[in-house]
Design a protein around this motif. Structure first.
Motif, PDB file in Angstrom:
ATOM      1  N   GLY A 103       0.848  -1.183   0.000  1.00  0.00           N
ATOM      2  CA  GLY A 103       0.000   0.000   0.000  1.00  0.00           C
ATOM      3  C   GLY A 103       0.887   1.237   0.000  1.00  0.00           C
ATOM      4  N   GLY A 104       0.948   1.957   1.102  1.00  0.00           N
ATOM      5  CA  GLY A 104       1.741   3.181   1.180  1.00  0.00           C
ATOM      6  C   GLY A 104       3.069   3.025   1.868  1.00  0.00           C
ATOM      7  N   GLY A 105       3.632   1.819   1.929  1.00  0.00           N
ATOM      8  CA  GLY A 105       4.874   1.594   2.675  1.00  0.00           C
ATOM      9  C   GLY A 105       6.077   1.333   1.791  1.00  0.00           C
ATOM     10  N   GLN A 106       7.071   0.658   2.357  1.00  0.00           N
ATOM     11  CA  GLN A 106       8.356   0.448   1.699  1.00  0.00           C
ATOM     12  C   GLN A 106       8.591  -1.041   1.433  1.00  0.00           C
ATOM     13  OE1 GLN A 106      10.757   2.050   4.827  1.00  0.00           O
ATOM     14  NE2 GLN A 106      10.801   4.099   3.944  1.00  0.00           N
ATOM     15  N   GLY A 107       9.146  -1.330   0.237  1.00  0.00           N
ATOM     16  CA  GLY A 107       9.579  -2.677  -0.066  1.00  0.00           C
ATOM     17  C   GLY A 107       8.458  -3.647  -0.336  1.00  0.00           C
ATOM     18  N   GLY A 108       7.872  -3.570  -1.534  1.00  0.00           N
ATOM     19  CA  GLY A 108       6.807  -4.490  -1.875  1.00  0.00           C
ATOM     20  C   GLY A 108       7.263  -5.938  -1.854  1.00  0.00           C
ATOM     21  N   GLY A 109       8.410  -6.215  -2.487  1.00  0.00           N
ATOM     22  CA  GLY A 109       8.950  -7.570  -2.496  1.00  0.00           C
ATOM     23  C   GLY A 109       9.798  -7.860  -1.280  1.00  0.00           C
ATOM     24  N   ILE A 110      10.841  -7.027  -1.067  1.00  0.00           N
ATOM     25  CA  ILE A 110      11.782  -7.192   0.049  1.00  0.00           C
ATOM     26  C   ILE A 110      12.068  -5.832   0.650  1.00  0.00           C
ATOM     27  CG2 ILE A 110      14.077  -7.966   0.756  1.00  0.00           C
ATOM     28  CD1 ILE A 110      14.163  -9.737  -1.747  1.00  0.00           C
ATOM     29  N   GLN A 111      12.089  -5.756   1.978  1.00  0.00           N
ATOM     30  CA  GLN A 111      12.515  -4.553   2.679  1.00  0.00           C
ATOM     31  C   GLN A 111      13.616  -4.930   3.665  1.00  0.00           C
ATOM     32  OE1 GLN A 111      12.215  -3.472   6.063  1.00  0.00           O
ATOM     33  NE2 GLN A 111      12.247  -1.260   5.911  1.00  0.00           N
ATOM     34  N   MET A 112      14.719  -4.155   3.672  1.00  0.00           N
ATOM     35  CA  MET A 112      15.854  -4.418   4.564  1.00  0.00           C
ATOM     36  C   MET A 112      16.235  -3.141   5.290  1.00  0.00           C
ATOM     37  SD  MET A 112      18.200  -6.683   1.985  1.00  0.00           S
ATOM     38  CE  MET A 112      17.636  -5.808   0.521  1.00  0.00           C
ATOM     39  N   ALA A 113      16.469  -3.270   6.595  1.00  0.00           N
ATOM     40  CA  ALA A 113      16.895  -2.118   7.385  1.00  0.00           C
ATOM     41  C   ALA A 113      17.922  -2.557   8.418  1.00  0.00           C
ATOM     42  CB  ALA A 113      15.698  -1.481   8.075  1.00  0.00           C
ATOM     43  N   ASP A 114      18.644  -1.575   8.952  1.00  0.00           N
ATOM     44  CA  ASP A 114      19.680  -1.809   9.951  1.00  0.00           C
ATOM     45  C   ASP A 114      20.757  -2.727   9.366  1.00  0.00           C
ATOM     46  OD1 ASP A 114      18.290  -0.163  11.804  1.00  0.00           O
ATOM     47  OD2 ASP A 114      16.950  -1.830  12.229  1.00  0.00           O
ATOM     48  N   PHE A 115      21.401  -3.550  10.167  1.00  0.00           N
ATOM     49  CA  PHE A 115      22.498  -4.379   9.675  1.00  0.00           C
ATOM     50  C   PHE A 115      21.933  -5.649   9.048  1.00  0.00           C
ATOM     51  CE2 PHE A 115      24.657  -1.440  12.364  1.00  0.00           C
ATOM     52  CZ  PHE A 115      25.919  -1.292  11.809  1.00  0.00           C
ATOM     53  N   SER A 116      21.462  -5.524   7.833  1.00  0.00           N
ATOM     54  CA  SER A 116      20.898  -6.643   7.069  1.00  0.00           C
ATOM     55  C   SER A 116      21.680  -6.768   5.765  1.00  0.00           C
ATOM     56  CB  SER A 116      19.410  -6.412   6.796  1.00  0.00           C
ATOM     57  OG  SER A 116      18.678  -6.361   7.996  1.00  0.00           O
ATOM     58  N   ASP A 117      22.853  -7.384   5.856  1.00  0.00           N
ATOM     59  CA  ASP A 117      23.767  -7.471   4.720  1.00  0.00           C
ATOM     60  C   ASP A 117      23.453  -8.726   3.904  1.00  0.00           C
ATOM     61  OD1 ASP A 117      24.926  -5.168   5.674  1.00  0.00           O
ATOM     62  OD2 ASP A 117      26.553  -6.197   6.701  1.00  0.00           O
ATOM     63  N   ALA A 118      22.312  -8.707   3.242  1.00  0.00           N
ATOM     64  CA  ALA A 118      21.789  -9.890   2.560  1.00  0.00           C
ATOM     65  C   ALA A 118      22.536 -10.173   1.265  1.00  0.00           C
ATOM     66  CB  ALA A 118      20.303  -9.707   2.271  1.00  0.00           C
ATOM     67  N   LEU A 119      22.650 -11.469   0.962  1.00  0.00           N
ATOM     68  CA  LEU A 119      23.094 -11.942  -0.334  1.00  0.00           C
ATOM     69  C   LEU A 119      21.848 -12.396  -1.086  1.00  0.00           C
ATOM     70  CD1 LEU A 119      25.414 -12.659  -2.267  1.00  0.00           C
ATOM     71  CD2 LEU A 119      25.604 -14.856  -1.080  1.00  0.00           C
ATOM     72  N   ILE A 120      21.513 -11.712  -2.176  1.00  0.00           N
ATOM     73  CA  ILE A 120      20.252 -11.916  -2.896  1.00  0.00           C
ATOM     74  C   ILE A 120      20.601 -12.403  -4.299  1.00  0.00           C
ATOM     75  CG2 ILE A 120      18.150 -10.780  -3.712  1.00  0.00           C
ATOM     76  CD1 ILE A 120      18.506  -8.776  -1.398  1.00  0.00           C
ATOM     77  N   ILE A 121      20.300 -13.685  -4.584  1.00  0.00           N
ATOM     78  CA  ILE A 121      20.808 -14.336  -5.792  1.00  0.00           C
ATOM     79  C   ILE A 121      19.679 -15.047  -6.537  1.00  0.00           C
ATOM     80  CG2 ILE A 121      22.491 -15.985  -6.706  1.00  0.00           C
ATOM     81  CD1 ILE A 121      23.970 -15.842  -4.075  1.00  0.00           C
ATOM     82  N   ARG A 145      27.818  -3.241   5.432  1.00  0.00           N
ATOM     83  CA  ARG A 145      28.186  -3.486   4.036  1.00  0.00           C
ATOM     84  C   ARG A 145      27.024  -3.214   3.100  1.00  0.00           C
ATOM     85  NH1 ARG A 145      28.149  -9.389   2.687  1.00  0.00           N
ATOM     86  NH2 ARG A 145      26.019  -8.798   2.103  1.00  0.00           N
ATOM     87  N   GLY A 146      25.843  -3.601   3.525  1.00  0.00           N
ATOM     88  CA  GLY A 146      24.674  -3.512   2.658  1.00  0.00           C
ATOM     89  C   GLY A 146      24.508  -4.769   1.836  1.00  0.00           C
ATOM     90  N   PRO A 147      23.418  -4.850   1.062  1.00  0.00           N
ATOM     91  CA  PRO A 147      23.127  -6.069   0.313  1.00  0.00           C
ATOM     92  C   PRO A 147      24.025  -6.248  -0.905  1.00  0.00           C
ATOM     93  CG  PRO A 147      21.490  -4.406  -0.149  1.00  0.00           C
ATOM     94  CD  PRO A 147      22.358  -3.847   0.933  1.00  0.00           C
ATOM     95  N   ILE A 148      24.106  -7.506  -1.356  1.00  0.00           N
ATOM     96  CA  ILE A 148      24.751  -7.862  -2.625  1.00  0.00           C
ATOM     97  C   ILE A 148      23.705  -8.574  -3.472  1.00  0.00           C
ATOM     98  CG2 ILE A 148      26.503  -9.304  -3.723  1.00  0.00           C
ATOM     99  CD1 ILE A 148      28.272  -8.838  -1.267  1.00  0.00           C
ATOM    100  N   LEU A 149      23.468  -8.074  -4.684  1.00  0.00           N
ATOM    101  CA  LEU A 149      22.473  -8.642  -5.589  1.00  0.00           C
ATOM    102  C   LEU A 149      23.161  -9.187  -6.828  1.00  0.00           C
ATOM    103  CD1 LEU A 149      20.869  -6.443  -3.839  1.00  0.00           C
ATOM    104  CD2 LEU A 149      19.240  -6.450  -5.719  1.00  0.00           C
ATOM    105  N   VAL A 150      22.906 -10.466  -7.122  1.00  0.00           N
ATOM    106  CA  VAL A 150      23.542 -11.128  -8.262  1.00  0.00           C
ATOM    107  C   VAL A 150      22.502 -11.937  -9.035  1.00  0.00           C
ATOM    108  CG1 VAL A 150      25.355 -12.718  -9.005  1.00  0.00           C
ATOM    109  CG2 VAL A 150      25.696 -11.339  -6.939  1.00  0.00           C
ATOM    110  N   ASN A 151      22.424 -11.710 -10.344  1.00  0.00           N
ATOM    111  CA  ASN A 151      21.630 -12.548 -11.255  1.00  0.00           C
ATOM    112  C   ASN A 151      20.140 -12.578 -10.916  1.00  0.00           C
ATOM    113  OD1 ASN A 151      23.967 -13.195 -12.654  1.00  0.00           O
ATOM    114  ND2 ASN A 151      24.253 -15.148 -11.616  1.00  0.00           N
TER     115      ASN A 151
END
Length: 199
Positions: A103-121, A145-151
């Motif tokens: 609706g009126g928020g953040q991250g329809g698919g994925i939302q990350m905040a604070d120390f969430s250094d995700a590997l998204i593949i 570090r923040g997220p890393i997005l690959v492929n």
């Protein structure tokens, strides 16, 4: 799921549930394996501090693995599909994340905040909707570090404000995007970089 537990949640249909945090699955301070599930039609109820994570919410230090799931048509004001809050180094791989709506928020698919250094593949992130970050929203704090997005394929998402595909914010100089396909809705930006770090 109880605090500090790290279950294996595999081969389930998790549908039409409601909860304050994590309509489908909620984990606190644990490192679950969430694999080969269909997580669909879940939503958040109103609660103290605000609801988050329509499909999945993980908060607190962890090394969660979210693999090979279909996460669809979930509703939350923050992170309708997946919401990660200070979770350390999760892996999000080979999921189909579609049709989730904040609706009126953040991250329809994925939302990350604070120390969430995700590997998204190798995810397909499509048809999700939010105010900011239709596909993905992140805010990286100082020192992370923040997220890393690959492929990944991030396409046909909708943001009524900024970032049809991705809204990237915070101290995200170390964030990496490699070999992704990002297709914006007509008239929208596929990738929007915010300036909350002052730069």
């Amino acid at each position: 799921v109880g605090a500090r537990s790290s279950p294996a949640i595999t081969n389930n249909v998790i549908r039409n549930n409601q909860a304050c945090n994590g309509g489908g699955i909620g984990i606190a301070d644990g490192s679950p394996l969430i694999q080969l599930n269909t997580i669909t039609g879940n939503r958040n109820t109103v609660c103290f501090g605000g609801p988050a994570g329509g499909g999945i919410r993980i908060r607190g230090a962890s090394s969660a693995e979210i693999l090979d799931n279909v996460i669809s048509d979930n509703v939350s004001t923050i992170g309708a599909g997946i919401c990660l809050s200070a979770v350390g180094t999760p892996i999000i791989k080979r999921n189909i994340i579609k049709g989730n709506n904040t609706g009126g928020g953040q991250g329809g698919g994925i939302q990350m905040a604070d120390f969430s250094d995700a590997l998204i593949i190798q995810n397909i992130i499509t048809g999700n909707e939010a105010f900011q970050g239709g596909g993905i929203f992140w805010h990286v704090p100082p020192g992370a570090r923040g997220p890393i997005l690959v492929n990944n394929t991030i396409a046909d998402n909708n943001a009524t404000s900024f970032g049809s595909g991705i809204f990237a914010d915070g101290f995200d100089e170390q964030t990496e995007l490699t070999n992704n396909i990002i297709v914006a809705k007509p008239g929208q930006a596929g990738l929007h970089c915010g300036d909350s770090d002052g730069n």
